[in-house]
Scaffold this active site. Structure first.
Site, PDB file in Angstrom:
ATOM      1  CG  HIS A  47      -1.775  -1.035   1.513  1.00  0.00           C
ATOM      2  ND1 HIS A  47      -3.133  -0.846   1.525  1.00  0.00           N
ATOM      3  CD2 HIS A  47      -1.580  -2.340   1.788  1.00  0.00           C
ATOM      4  CE1 HIS A  47      -3.742  -1.994   1.784  1.00  0.00           C
ATOM      5  NE2 HIS A  47      -2.812  -2.923   1.951  1.00  0.00           N
ATOM      6  CE1 TYR A 213      -1.402  -4.535  -2.276  1.00  0.00           C
ATOM      7  CE2 TYR A 213      -2.324  -5.192  -0.169  1.00  0.00           C
ATOM      8  CZ  TYR A 213      -1.234  -4.888  -0.949  1.00  0.00           C
ATOM      9  OH  TYR A 213       0.039  -4.937  -0.411  1.00  0.00           O
TER      10      TYR A 213
END
Ligand code: FAD
Length: 375
Positions: A47, A213
């Site tokens: 991230h 993700y």
């Protein structure tokens, strides 16, 4: 005329690379030493929050990263068995508007490659494993495994969790095994059968989780990383192969969407989740630490590398404010302005509570290391 202060950075990880890029750009005399001969695109995602994107902006790679990565609309937390939504944190345009930059998920190798491209190749030395560091008072002597010897005026330890610099400052001590591991798998999204996925979702139960993700803007590659209790880790290994069988066992009874991910990810690796208690000092004399060398943490806030990158930016800011020859003042200012925030992130990561329920992440994502008032 006095010559410029020579700065050596040990380790070209995400923290060391950010430091080299920003310090070179600020006109400091910096060299980066990395033990690896080159970097590969290993199977992991990361991230990149708005707090980090503001540093990438200074490094000149914000636009390229925005094109490279996925832009999740929300961070979802879901119950691992029922898929019930536990939190839904707005990212996407909301992040740009309220936190000042995008929130991305990206392949770690792609992020690292872009960061390295922002550093002139002539200041990087590969295959340089630091073995010994000696602060002689008037300069620092660095001895490398290939027999070469270099000298610098200040040395920055960006050399990760088993840092040689940390060992020099505080003595040999292995990191703490948290008793948890992270399984990682990256694979083509097209392999997932029958389920569409949130762009960024953490599936939770009482004692374990799976974070999922996309790692490309095209959303054609997807990644999961877990946190699962496991046997004590053999500290001689940095990671080991895992398997779909191990994953099926660890997540037996979980929601069919999680099972679909496990069936799609055929190459799985397993990493120890290690940490250290906050260090009693971050620098001494001409030596200073950043990133995992200084405050390694569980990855459960997805902010470990973010803290390394913020450290790099704050250290650059302090060296520019004091002048690099006034490194003692710069190191004190750096620690005073980093230890509280890094310690808070370390603690939240340890407790694994981040965004599990609806909360306001502004204190983390809204931070701008270049604008923050200095203490
Ligand atoms: P490192 O990335 O460890 O880099 C250290 C560098 O120093 C390496 O290149 C190494 O080769 C070099 N080196 C080491 N010793 C020497 C030596 N003696 N001489 C020369 N060079 C040396 N963080 C996030 O922000 N977001 C995430 O989503 C995220 N996910 C994670 C998932 C898992 C499973 C794990 C384990 C961690 C995750 N992290 C994440 C944490 C993140 O990976 C680390 O916090 C981050 O890599 C620390 O950066 P660093 O530059 O301090 O150290």
């Amino acid at each position: 005329m006095q010559s410029k202060t020579r700065i050596a950075i040990i380790g070209a990880g995400l923290g060391g690379a950010a430091a080299a890029s920003l310090m070179h750009q600020a006109g400091l005399d910096v060299r980066l030493y990395e033990r690896a001969s080159h970097f590969e695109r290993i199977g992991a995602g990361i991230h990149v929050g708005p707090n980090v994107m503001k540093v990438m902006r200074r490094m000149g790679i914000e636009d390229a990263l925005n094109r490279q990565g996925a832009h999740p609309d929300y961070w979802y937390s879901r119950d691992g068995m029922t898929a019930e939504i536990m939190s839904q944190i707005p990212l996407g345009d909301f992040a740009v508007k309220h936190y000042g930059a995008s929130y991305l998920t990206v392949h770690r190798g792609d992020l690292h490659a872009l960061m390295m491209q922002s550093i002139p190749s002539e200041i990087v030395s590969w295959s340089k494993q630091l073995e010994q560091v000696e602060d002689r008072g008037d300069a620092v002597v660095l001895r490398f495994a290939d027999g070469s010897v270099e000298e610098a005026d200040i040395v920055i330890g960006g050399d990760g969790i088993n840092s040689k610099l940390r060992e020099t400052l505080l003595g040999a001590e292995p990191p703490k095994d948290t008793g948890y591991v992270g399984h990682r798998s990256v694979f083509p999204t097209s392999r997932i059968k029958n389920f569409s996925h949130d762009m960024c979702c953490k599936w939770w139960s009482g004692d374990r989780h799976m974070m999922v993700y996309f790692v490309t803007g095209r959303q054609d590659e997807i990644y999961y990383v877990t946190g699962v209790p496991d046997a004590p880790w053999d500290m001689s290994r940095s990671w080991v192969p895992s398997s779909q069988e191990e994953m099926r066992e660890a997540f037996a009874g979980w929601h069919p969407a999680v099972q679909a991910l496990i069936e799609a990810g055929d190459t799985v690796t397993k990493w120890p989740l290690l940490e250290r208690d906050p260090l009693p000092l971050w620098s001494r004399g001409r030596l200073v630490l950043l990133g995992d060398a200084c405050h390694p943490m569980k990855p459960h806030m997805a902010q470990g590398a973010a803290m390394a990158i913020e450290d790099a930016a704050m250290l650059t800011r302090c060296l520019c404010l004091t002048g690099a020859d006034q490194y003692s003042a710069a190191f004190a200012m750096y620690e005073a302005n980093r230890s509280e925030r890094a310690g808070r992130v370390q603690l939240v990561s340890h407790n694994n509570t981040w965004l599990r329920t609806q909360e306001d992440p502004a204190w983390c994502f809204g931070y701008d290391v270049f604008e923050a008032a200095l203490v």
